[in-house]
Each structure stands twice: as structure tokens, then as C-alpha cells.
Write an enzyme that holds these catalytic residues in place. Structure first.
Site, PDB file in Angstrom:
ATOM      1  N   ASP A 204      31.180  71.394  70.810  1.00 14.96           N
ATOM      2  CA  ASP A 204      31.235  70.891  70.579  1.00 14.96           C
ATOM      3  C   ASP A 204      32.383  69.565  71.403  1.00 14.96           C
ATOM      4  O   ASP A 204      31.736  69.931  72.266  1.00 14.96           O
ATOM      5  CB  ASP A 204      32.237  71.194  69.031  1.00 14.96           C
ATOM      6  CG  ASP A 204      33.122  71.745  70.441  1.00 14.96           C
ATOM      7  OD1 ASP A 204      33.239  71.469  71.486  1.00 14.96           O
ATOM      8  OD2 ASP A 204      34.394  72.759  69.160  1.00 14.96           O
ATOM      9  N   ASP A 206      35.448  67.862  71.940  1.00 12.57           N
ATOM     10  CA  ASP A 206      37.403  68.315  71.336  1.00 12.57           C
ATOM     11  C   ASP A 206      37.632  66.777  71.964  1.00 12.57           C
ATOM     12  O   ASP A 206      38.130  66.176  72.946  1.00 12.57           O
ATOM     13  CB  ASP A 206      37.944  69.560  71.777  1.00 12.57           C
ATOM     14  CG  ASP A 206      36.898  70.251  71.345  1.00 12.57           C
ATOM     15  OD1 ASP A 206      37.207  70.884  70.213  1.00 12.57           O
ATOM     16  OD2 ASP A 206      36.282  70.506  72.864  1.00 12.57           O
ATOM     17  N   ASP A 313      36.063  68.263  67.186  1.00 19.66           N
ATOM     18  CA  ASP A 313      37.659  68.605  66.336  1.00 19.66           C
ATOM     19  C   ASP A 313      38.216  67.515  67.242  1.00 19.66           C
ATOM     20  O   ASP A 313      38.467  67.886  68.543  1.00 19.66           O
ATOM     21  CB  ASP A 313      37.418  70.051  67.787  1.00 19.66           C
ATOM     22  CG  ASP A 313      37.479  71.293  66.779  1.00 19.66           C
ATOM     23  OD1 ASP A 313      37.054  71.042  65.793  1.00 19.66           O
ATOM     24  OD2 ASP A 313      36.580  71.909  67.682  1.00 19.66           O
TER      25      ASP A 313
END
Ligand code: GTP
Ligand code: MN
Ligand code: MN
Length: 389
Positions: A204, A206, A313
Site C-alpha cells: 500500500d 502510507d 492509508d
């Protein structure tokens, strides 16, 4: 660590936060094996065993050379009997039977596939496994009840399995910066997690967001996600409000990895053309023209669509907690865990992503930078690129 000298004479510190752990190291043939056993222990809800294997792997990552014999392991901390048996077998036979049978096992493979779904933890995956389910397809086929997060996880499974590249992370960074500055000029955005540690790919992207004027960051997340939604850039998002109150939560929460920042788990819709443009944006005019050529419709037909899903995120932190949040969101997970263990066991302090509390002096220690936090903890500063424990 210096590449010369006798590794057995080298003093290997026992907490990962006392060591420099580069991204690339000499012992992945051993660490990958130990990490499979760690992962498997986690799938079986055995946290102690899981951490033990992970610590053993981490020590080998910090070695300045490849392990060639059991002699090379003398004086190294964190290597339990079980880890040593596995290492010995790999050194002698090229592989470990336990590791290979774990890797091949139906349970390991199914748990890997099921926990690989966004929104699915070990508990849920284990329940499904015991019901005979093995893959995301099985969930669809049998019409399992899924929450909103898991539905998105199943829907974008293939995309989310594909590693996110640094080039993609850079494009997402530009988008996040644009969104944040559109709704709050003067806000600061920092890339966190694996990419801050220098990884070339991640699961992902962040980000940590703050504003130098304390209080300006309050309620920021819904504004950011609304802006992104209006631009059609969000496939999924779930925002949780900031629930941190220093007085109420106190230092007791520091042992937990979860923090209480305003936080958004999201899935971005990333245009692939944006990534190829970005990759060539710093290149010469000649390169740019070839990049345009690769955008011809003919080229795009080879792909199922012009976009992909990417997990992002977002975390919003008050300025006064920014240093702690930065340290807490850089990782690696083991490095974070070891920092908190060091603080508690060696310094009688408790560290979280919000604060550092000194139990002896009964006070919170303020910090503006990560360097100050390492200093409070009596640790040598370790830069993000060497926190790949
Ligand atoms: P990849 O994303 O797999 O490349 O690795 P990563 O190191 O970026 O992992 P991840 O995105 O899962 O987490 C990034 C960092 O944030 C890690 O250091 C985690 O410990 C930390 N982190 C993740 N979730 C939380 C959370 O809820 N609270 C806190 N305080 N930290 C978290
Ligand atoms: Mn990450
Ligand atoms: Mn993350």
C-alpha cells in the site's frame, strides 16, 4: 555495519531498534524460510512463536555477510533452538523439510489467500478455512456474508495483490498533496511506511498529514476524502475519527500497535497513463514523446482497463504529536515493536505513535523530531532506510 572484520567478533545487539537493518542483505535464503514459519505461527494464533521466528530472521538481516556455517552464528542473540535447527538444515541440505511442508500445506496457502483480502484478519480467515473455504472465489461462490471493506477487498483482489511500485506511489503522492492543499493550504504531507524506508514496492502507500498550527488539522480527513470522491479518485474509503485523549488514554495504550489518530483506509483509482507520464516527467523531451506514443489506444487494448486499484492509508496527526506519529508509521512492524519493548523494559518509558511517557519522572516527554525521541530512549539514531528489521 562495516563489511570487513570477523562477524563472530562483531557485537550484535539484541533489540532490533539498536541495530542497522538495510533493505538488501545477504541472508534472504534463511530469512525467507524463518518468516514462513513466523507467518504460519501467526495463522495458528501463536504470537510468541511468530515473534521469535521474526526476531531470528531480523538478526540475520543485520549481518554484514552471508551465513555459511553454524560457526557464523556463535554469539548471535535471538536464535532459539528451533530457528537454529531450521538454519542448520538449510545450510546442510539446501532446504528445510518443515519450511517446505508448511509452504505446501493447504492451511498455509488458504490462510495466505484469505488474509490477503483487504479487511480479512486471521480470525475470520481461520473460521472460513474450517468451513472449507480456500480462496476469494470460494467466498463469492458460496455467497458469504461480507462487510463493506471485505466486499471491496474481494472486488479488487487481483489489483491489490499486485505490488505497488515507487512510480505509482509518487503519482499517488502528487494526488494526495493536491487534495490536501485544496482543502487546507499549509498542511504538510509525508510519505510513510515501506516507501519511506526505501522499498521499491509495497502492499500500500502510507501518508501522514499535519498542519503547523495545532488544531487546524481537526476534521481534515472528511474534507480530503470528499475532494478525492468528487474527482472520482476513490473506490473505497473508511474514516475513523481521532479518539486520542492524553489524560484518558494515558501511557497504558502504548503497548498496543493501534493508535487513535484520525485515519482513513482507502482504495484509490489510479490511472495507468498518469504513472507512465510521471515516470518520464523528469526525462528529456525525446523520452516524453516516446511516453506519449505508448499511450496510443492500440497499446492500451492489451490491458483490461486503463486504471488499477491501490491501497492507500491516510493518517492525520496534530503537530505536537507529529514526531511520534512519524516514528510510529515508518516501520518496519518489528522495528516498531522492538522500540516499544526497549522503552518499556530498558527505560521504564512507554512509547506510542502519540507520545513518550516517562514512568520514573511521571511526565510526557515532548519531541519535535525523531532524533529527539531516539535520544530520550538512549538509542543511537537509526535512519528510516536502516529500519528494515
Ligand atoms: P508494506 O506496506 O507491506 O510495503 O509495508 P509497510 O511497512 O509500509 O507496512 P504497513 O503499511 O502495514 O504499515 C506501515 C507502518 O505503519 C508500520 O510500521 C506499522 O507498524 C504502522 N501501522 C500500521 N497500522 C497501524 C496502526 O493502526 N497504528 C499504528 N500506530 N501504526 C500502524
Ligand atoms: Mn505500507
Ligand atoms: Mn499501511
Amino acid at each position: 555495519p562495516k563489511p570487513n572484520g570477523d562477524p563472530t567478533a562483531m557485537l550484535m545487539k539484541s533489540y532490533a531498534c539498536q541495530r542497522r537493518t538495510p533493505l538488501k542483505h545477504y541472508n534472504s535464503f534463511l530469512t525467507e524460510a524463518l518468516e514462513i514459519l513466523s507467518q504460519n505461527a501467526e495463522y495458528n494464533d501463536n504470537e510468541g512463536r511468530s515473534v521469535a521466528f521474526r526476531r531470528a530472521a531480523s538478526v540475520l538481516k543485520a549481518l554484514p555477510r552471508r551465513v555459511r556455517s553454524m560457526q557464523d552464528l556463535r554469539c548471535l542473540p535471538c536464535l532459539g533452538d528451533h530457528s537454529q535447527r531450521v538454519i542448520k538444515e538449510i545450510l546442510e541440505d539446501g532446504s528445510s523439510r518443515e519450511v517446505e511442508s508448511t509452504r505446501q500445506s493447504e492451511q498455509y496457502q488458504a490462510m495466505k489467500a484469505l488474509t490477503g483480502i483487504f479487511g480479512v484478519g486471521v480470525r475470520t480467515a481461520d473460521r472460513w478455512f474450517r468451513e472449507g473455504l480456500r480462496s476469494p472465489d470460494d467466498l463469492i461462490r458460496t455467497g458469504q456474508q461480507l462487510n463493506r471493506e471485505q466486499q471491496a477487498g474481494v472486488q479488487y483482489y487481483d489489483d491489490l495483490q499486485k505490488p505497488v511500485t515507487k512510480a505509482e506511489a509518487d503519482v499517488i503522492s502528487d494526488i494526495v498533496e493536491k487534495a490536501v492543499h485544496a482543502v487546507l493550504p499549509g498542511a504538510e504531507i509525508q510519505l510513510m511506511g515501506g516507501f519511506r524506508r526505501g522499498k521499491e514496492v509495497g502492499h500500500d502507500v502510507d501518508f501522514l498529514i499535519t498542519h503547523p498550527e495545532e488544531g487546524k488539522e481537526e476534521g481534515l480527513m472528511p474534507k480530503i476524502t470528499n475532494w478525492l470522491k468528487e474527482q472520482g479518485l476513490l473506490l473505497y474509503q473508511k474514516t475513523t475519527r481521532n479518539s486520542y485523549l492524553e489524560k484518558m488514554d494515558g501511557p497504558a495504550r502504548a503497548s498496543s500497535n493501534m493508535d487513535r489518530f484520525e485515519r482513513c483506509f482507502s482504495i484509490f483509482k489510479l490511472q495507468k497513463s498518469a504513472v507512465s507520464c510521471k515516470s518520464s516527467s523528469t526525462a528529456s523531451a525525446e523520452d516524453v514523446s516516446t511516453a506519449r506514443e505508448s499511450e496510443r489506444p492500440g497499446e492500451h487494448q492489451s490491458e483490461a482497463s486503463g486504471w488499477r486499484a491501490v491501497r492507500v492509508d491516510l493518517v492525520v496527526s496534530p503537530y505536537s504529536q507529529f514526531a511520534f506519529a512519524t516514528l510510529g508509521w515508518t516501520g518496519s512492524k518489528l522495528f516498531e515493536r522492538e522500540l516499544r519493548r526497549w522503552a518499556g523494559q530498558e527505560k521504564h518509558m512507554s512509547l506510542s505513535s502519540h507520545a513518550l511517557y516517562d514512568s520514573k519522572q511521571n511526565l510526557y516527554l515532548r519531541a519535535k523530531t525523531e532524533e529527539e525521541i531516539f535520544a530520550y530512549l538512549g538509542l543511537e539514531f537509526i535512519p528510516p532506510s536502516e529500519r528494515n528489521a
